[in-house]
Design a protein around this motif. Structure first.
Motif, short mmCIF file in Angstrom:
data_model
loop_
_atom_site.label_atom_id
_atom_site.label_comp_id
_atom_site.label_asym_id
_atom_site.label_seq_id
_atom_site.Cartn_x
_atom_site.Cartn_y
_atom_site.Cartn_z
N ILE A 9 0.87 -1.18 0.00
CA ILE A 9 0.00 0.00 0.00
C ILE A 9 0.91 1.23 0.00
CG2 ILE A 9 -0.26 -0.10 2.51
CD1 ILE A 9 -3.14 1.05 2.05
N SER A 14 -2.44 4.81 2.07
CA SER A 14 -2.49 4.52 3.50
C SER A 14 -3.01 5.71 4.28
CB SER A 14 -1.09 4.14 3.98
OG SER A 14 -1.11 3.85 5.35
N PRO A 24 -8.60 -1.62 3.97
CA PRO A 24 -7.89 -2.17 2.82
C PRO A 24 -8.19 -3.65 2.60
CG PRO A 24 -6.35 -1.65 4.59
CD PRO A 24 -7.68 -1.12 4.99
N THR A 81 -1.01 -4.05 -5.32
CA THR A 81 -0.74 -2.73 -4.74
C THR A 81 -2.02 -1.93 -4.65
OG1 THR A 81 1.45 -2.76 -5.77
CG2 THR A 81 0.63 -0.63 -5.03
N ILE A 82 -2.20 -1.26 -3.51
CA ILE A 82 -3.28 -0.31 -3.32
C ILE A 82 -2.65 1.07 -3.40
CG2 ILE A 82 -5.05 0.55 -1.73
CD1 ILE A 82 -5.02 -2.23 -0.39
N CYS A 83 -3.18 1.93 -4.29
CA CYS A 83 -2.57 3.24 -4.50
C CYS A 83 -3.60 4.27 -4.96
CB CYS A 83 -1.43 3.15 -5.51
SG CYS A 83 -1.96 2.73 -7.17
#
Length: 88
Positions: A9, A14, A24, A81-83
């Motif tokens: 992340i 975040s 998340p 990926t978290i973005c």
């Protein structure tokens, strides 16, 4: 469902999720199960095709009053990926 690999992340994602109590894990759950969130139909169809043929998967969700946040899984399923859009 598909493997997510290592979960990452970004700092911006975040921070946004921390302010809004967004979860998340919930976003990852939706992504892993083929709920692509707020994507155009063309992109949804592309993700469905990628599930069969291979490639990178991308979902888009709304948090904090519909600020976009992306979840992407690499083609080899090694990393998810978290973005934020500006962090892509």
């Amino acid at each position: 469902m598909f493997p997510l690999g290592d979960i990452r992340i970004t700092a911006g994602a975040s921070a946004l999720m921390g302010r809004e109590a967004a979860d998340p894990v919930r976003l990852l759950y939706r992504h892993e199960r083929g709920d692509w969130g707020n994507l155009p139909d063309e992109d949804r169809a592309a993700n469905d095709r990628v599930l069969r043929e291979g490639g990178r998967l991308v979902s888009r969700y709304c948090v904090d009053g519909c600020k976009p946040i992306y979840v992407s899984t690499e083609a080899d399923r090694s990393v998810t990926t978290i973005c934020l859009p500006e962090e892509v």
